[in-house]
Scaffold this motif. Structure first.
Motif, PDB file in Angstrom:
ATOM      1  N   TYR A  96       0.849  -1.305   0.028  1.00  0.00           N
ATOM      2  CA  TYR A  96      -0.174   0.048   0.017  1.00  0.00           C
ATOM      3  C   TYR A  96       0.862   1.157   0.109  1.00  0.00           C
ATOM      4  CZ  TYR A  96      -3.637  -3.289   0.714  1.00  0.00           C
ATOM      5  OH  TYR A  96      -4.643  -4.219   0.748  1.00  0.00           O
ATOM      6  N   GLN A  97       2.187   1.241  -0.045  1.00  0.00           N
ATOM      7  CA  GLN A  97       2.987   2.411  -0.004  1.00  0.00           C
ATOM      8  C   GLN A  97       2.918   3.279   1.155  1.00  0.00           C
ATOM      9  OE1 GLN A  97       1.469   1.354  -3.382  1.00  0.00           O
ATOM     10  NE2 GLN A  97       3.076   0.182  -2.875  1.00  0.00           N
ATOM     11  N   TYR A  98       2.406   2.700   2.220  1.00  0.00           N
ATOM     12  CA  TYR A  98       2.222   3.340   3.562  1.00  0.00           C
ATOM     13  C   TYR A  98       3.429   3.124   4.481  1.00  0.00           C
ATOM     14  CZ  TYR A  98      -0.085   5.901   7.230  1.00  0.00           C
ATOM     15  OH  TYR A  98      -0.483   6.655   8.524  1.00  0.00           O
ATOM     16  N   ASP A  99       4.089   4.134   4.997  1.00  0.00           N
ATOM     17  CA  ASP A  99       5.003   3.886   6.344  1.00  0.00           C
ATOM     18  C   ASP A  99       4.483   3.817   7.354  1.00  0.00           C
ATOM     19  OD1 ASP A  99       7.390   3.633   7.659  1.00  0.00           O
ATOM     20  OD2 ASP A  99       7.944   5.874   7.023  1.00  0.00           O
ATOM     21  N   MET A 100       4.503   2.707   8.163  1.00  0.00           N
ATOM     22  CA  MET A 100       3.912   2.760   9.627  1.00  0.00           C
ATOM     23  C   MET A 100       5.065   2.923  10.608  1.00  0.00           C
ATOM     24  SD  MET A 100       1.681  -1.243   9.040  1.00  0.00           S
ATOM     25  CE  MET A 100       1.545  -1.134  10.842  1.00  0.00           C
ATOM     26  N   THR A 101       6.039   3.333  10.457  1.00  0.00           N
ATOM     27  CA  THR A 101       7.396   3.388  11.303  1.00  0.00           C
ATOM     28  C   THR A 101       7.010   3.998  12.463  1.00  0.00           C
ATOM     29  OG1 THR A 101       8.629   4.644   9.902  1.00  0.00           O
ATOM     30  CG2 THR A 101       8.929   2.437   9.737  1.00  0.00           C
ATOM     31  N   ASN A 102       6.162   5.158  12.177  1.00  0.00           N
ATOM     32  CA  ASN A 102       5.786   6.132  13.195  1.00  0.00           C
ATOM     33  C   ASN A 102       4.687   5.675  14.188  1.00  0.00           C
ATOM     34  OD1 ASN A 102       7.491   7.968  12.332  1.00  0.00           O
ATOM     35  ND2 ASN A 102       6.192   9.023  11.094  1.00  0.00           N
ATOM     36  N   GLN A 103       4.163   4.555  13.884  1.00  0.00           N
ATOM     37  CA  GLN A 103       3.049   3.753  14.649  1.00  0.00           C
ATOM     38  C   GLN A 103       3.812   2.896  16.026  1.00  0.00           C
ATOM     39  OE1 GLN A 103      -0.225   3.323  11.302  1.00  0.00           O
ATOM     40  NE2 GLN A 103      -0.128   1.518  12.862  1.00  0.00           N
ATOM     41  N   TYR A 104       2.955   2.838  16.768  1.00  0.00           N
ATOM     42  CA  TYR A 104       3.728   2.186  18.155  1.00  0.00           C
ATOM     43  C   TYR A 104       2.553   1.528  19.009  1.00  0.00           C
ATOM     44  CZ  TYR A 104       1.948   6.403  20.661  1.00  0.00           C
ATOM     45  OH  TYR A 104       1.085   7.071  21.051  1.00  0.00           O
ATOM     46  N   SER A 105       3.056   0.230  19.722  1.00  0.00           N
ATOM     47  CA  SER A 105       2.172  -0.429  20.427  1.00  0.00           C
ATOM     48  C   SER A 105       1.641   0.523  21.672  1.00  0.00           C
ATOM     49  CB  SER A 105       2.732  -1.532  20.902  1.00  0.00           C
ATOM     50  OG  SER A 105       1.892  -2.540  21.582  1.00  0.00           O
ATOM     51  N   LYS A 106       0.227   0.529  21.885  1.00  0.00           N
ATOM     52  CA  LYS A 106      -0.093   1.400  23.064  1.00  0.00           C
ATOM     53  C   LYS A 106      -1.548   0.296  23.556  1.00  0.00           C
ATOM     54  CE  LYS A 106      -1.758   4.124  19.312  1.00  0.00           C
ATOM     55  NZ  LYS A 106      -0.917   3.082  18.537  1.00  0.00           N
ATOM     56  N   THR A 107      -1.559   0.926  24.771  1.00  0.00           N
ATOM     57  CA  THR A 107      -2.841   0.223  25.524  1.00  0.00           C
ATOM     58  C   THR A 107      -4.081   1.031  25.390  1.00  0.00           C
ATOM     59  OG1 THR A 107      -1.930   1.161  27.641  1.00  0.00           O
ATOM     60  CG2 THR A 107      -1.143  -1.291  27.130  1.00  0.00           C
ATOM     61  N   LEU A 108      -5.112   0.046  25.906  1.00  0.00           N
ATOM     62  CA  LEU A 108      -6.385   1.052  25.649  1.00  0.00           C
ATOM     63  C   LEU A 108      -6.656   2.286  26.219  1.00  0.00           C
ATOM     64  CD1 LEU A 108      -8.766  -2.272  26.486  1.00  0.00           C
ATOM     65  CD2 LEU A 108      -8.158  -0.963  24.301  1.00  0.00           C
ATOM     66  N   ASP A 109      -5.834   2.396  27.602  1.00  0.00           N
ATOM     67  CA  ASP A 109      -5.914   3.847  28.039  1.00  0.00           C
ATOM     68  C   ASP A 109      -4.966   4.986  27.436  1.00  0.00           C
ATOM     69  OD1 ASP A 109      -3.568   2.315  28.903  1.00  0.00           O
ATOM     70  OD2 ASP A 109      -3.367   3.573  30.708  1.00  0.00           O
ATOM     71  N   LYS A 110      -4.421   4.598  26.341  1.00  0.00           N
ATOM     72  CA  LYS A 110      -3.411   5.745  25.578  1.00  0.00           C
ATOM     73  C   LYS A 110      -4.168   6.170  24.440  1.00  0.00           C
ATOM     74  CE  LYS A 110      -0.094   4.916  28.567  1.00  0.00           C
ATOM     75  NZ  LYS A 110      -0.179   5.731  29.789  1.00  0.00           N
ATOM     76  N   ILE A 111      -5.487   5.639  24.188  1.00  0.00           N
ATOM     77  CA  ILE A 111      -6.325   6.482  23.264  1.00  0.00           C
ATOM     78  C   ILE A 111      -7.633   7.330  23.357  1.00  0.00           C
ATOM     79  CG2 ILE A 111      -5.474   4.622  21.490  1.00  0.00           C
ATOM     80  CD1 ILE A 111      -8.418   3.155  21.900  1.00  0.00           C
ATOM     81  N   PRO A 112      -8.128   7.940  22.904  1.00  0.00           N
ATOM     82  CA  PRO A 112      -9.044   8.679  23.217  1.00  0.00           C
ATOM     83  C   PRO A 112     -10.402   8.162  23.312  1.00  0.00           C
ATOM     84  CG  PRO A 112      -8.472   9.476  21.016  1.00  0.00           C
ATOM     85  CD  PRO A 112      -7.469   8.364  21.434  1.00  0.00           C
ATOM     86  N   ASP A 113     -11.376   8.638  23.859  1.00  0.00           N
ATOM     87  CA  ASP A 113     -12.700   8.158  23.865  1.00  0.00           C
ATOM     88  C   ASP A 113     -13.066   8.031  22.310  1.00  0.00           C
ATOM     89  OD1 ASP A 113     -12.819   8.243  26.575  1.00  0.00           O
ATOM     90  OD2 ASP A 113     -13.939  10.083  26.524  1.00  0.00           O
ATOM     91  N   VAL A 114     -13.654   6.846  22.081  1.00  0.00           N
ATOM     92  CA  VAL A 114     -13.987   6.430  20.703  1.00  0.00           C
ATOM     93  C   VAL A 114     -15.576   6.073  20.639  1.00  0.00           C
ATOM     94  CG1 VAL A 114     -11.703   5.539  20.230  1.00  0.00           C
ATOM     95  CG2 VAL A 114     -13.403   3.931  20.902  1.00  0.00           C
ATOM     96  N   ASP A 115     -15.906   6.234  19.299  1.00  0.00           N
ATOM     97  CA  ASP A 115     -17.421   5.876  18.881  1.00  0.00           C
ATOM     98  C   ASP A 115     -17.621   4.414  18.458  1.00  0.00           C
ATOM     99  OD1 ASP A 115     -18.214   8.855  18.998  1.00  0.00           O
ATOM    100  OD2 ASP A 115     -16.630   8.864  17.428  1.00  0.00           O
ATOM    101  N   ILE A 116     -16.710   4.064  17.707  1.00  0.00           N
ATOM    102  CA  ILE A 116     -16.752   2.641  17.024  1.00  0.00           C
ATOM    103  C   ILE A 116     -15.568   1.755  17.690  1.00  0.00           C
ATOM    104  CG2 ILE A 116     -16.731   1.271  15.091  1.00  0.00           C
ATOM    105  CD1 ILE A 116     -17.845   3.830  13.707  1.00  0.00           C
ATOM    106  N   VAL A 117     -15.635   0.629  18.076  1.00  0.00           N
ATOM    107  CA  VAL A 117     -14.814  -0.440  18.573  1.00  0.00           C
ATOM    108  C   VAL A 117     -14.690  -1.528  17.576  1.00  0.00           C
ATOM    109  CG1 VAL A 117     -13.951  -2.051  20.093  1.00  0.00           C
ATOM    110  CG2 VAL A 117     -14.515   0.304  20.959  1.00  0.00           C
TER     111      VAL A 117
END
Length: 136
Positions: free
Chosen positions: A58-79
């Protein structure tokens, strides 16, 4: 004014499938929803085969992504759970579904490509369902 829903892709380690979903959601659906990924556990790095597959296919660089736990993301609408065969902790949301995708970790490059392509199709379907009001 349309507020883009926040979508969380959840997996156990947040190192492969959920990371691919975050990347492809960002790449192909950022006009419709915001993509996040998280896990019930955190690992030191993203699966290198996942990074390689998304970059090559897909020619998309994921190297800036990192593993995180649920408490490290904002409140979400869809899971969206990826099919980890574990009970995910409760994460408040308006809508939830499980994609039941097998983990390609430790398998061949073809398995990673197949997994990424399944996620890609599901991202496009999710985008369509949000845009047409099937998921509100």
């Amino acid at each position: 004014m349309f507020m883009k829903p926040k979508v969380a892709f959840i997996c156990v380690h947040n190192s492969c499938r959920s990371q691919i979903a975050e990347a492809l959601g960002t790449l192909f659906a950022s006009d419709t929803f915001e993509s996040y990924s998280a896990g019930t556990e955190q690992v030191p790095f993203i699966n290198p085969d996942a990074i390689k597959t998304v970059l090559e296919v897909y020619q998309y660089d994921m190297t800036n992504q990192y593993s995180k736990t649920l408490d490290k993301i904002p409140d979400v609408d869809i899971v969206i759970t990826m099919g980890c065969n574990v009970i995910c902790p409760f994460l408040p949301c308006r809508y939830r579904e499980d994609w039941g995708i097998e983990d390609p970790t430790g398998k061949s490059a073809i398995d990673f490509i197949d997994t990424a392509n399944i996620i890609y199709k599901k991202i496009l379907d999710l985008k369509f369902r949000i845009e047409t009001g099937i998921i509100t």
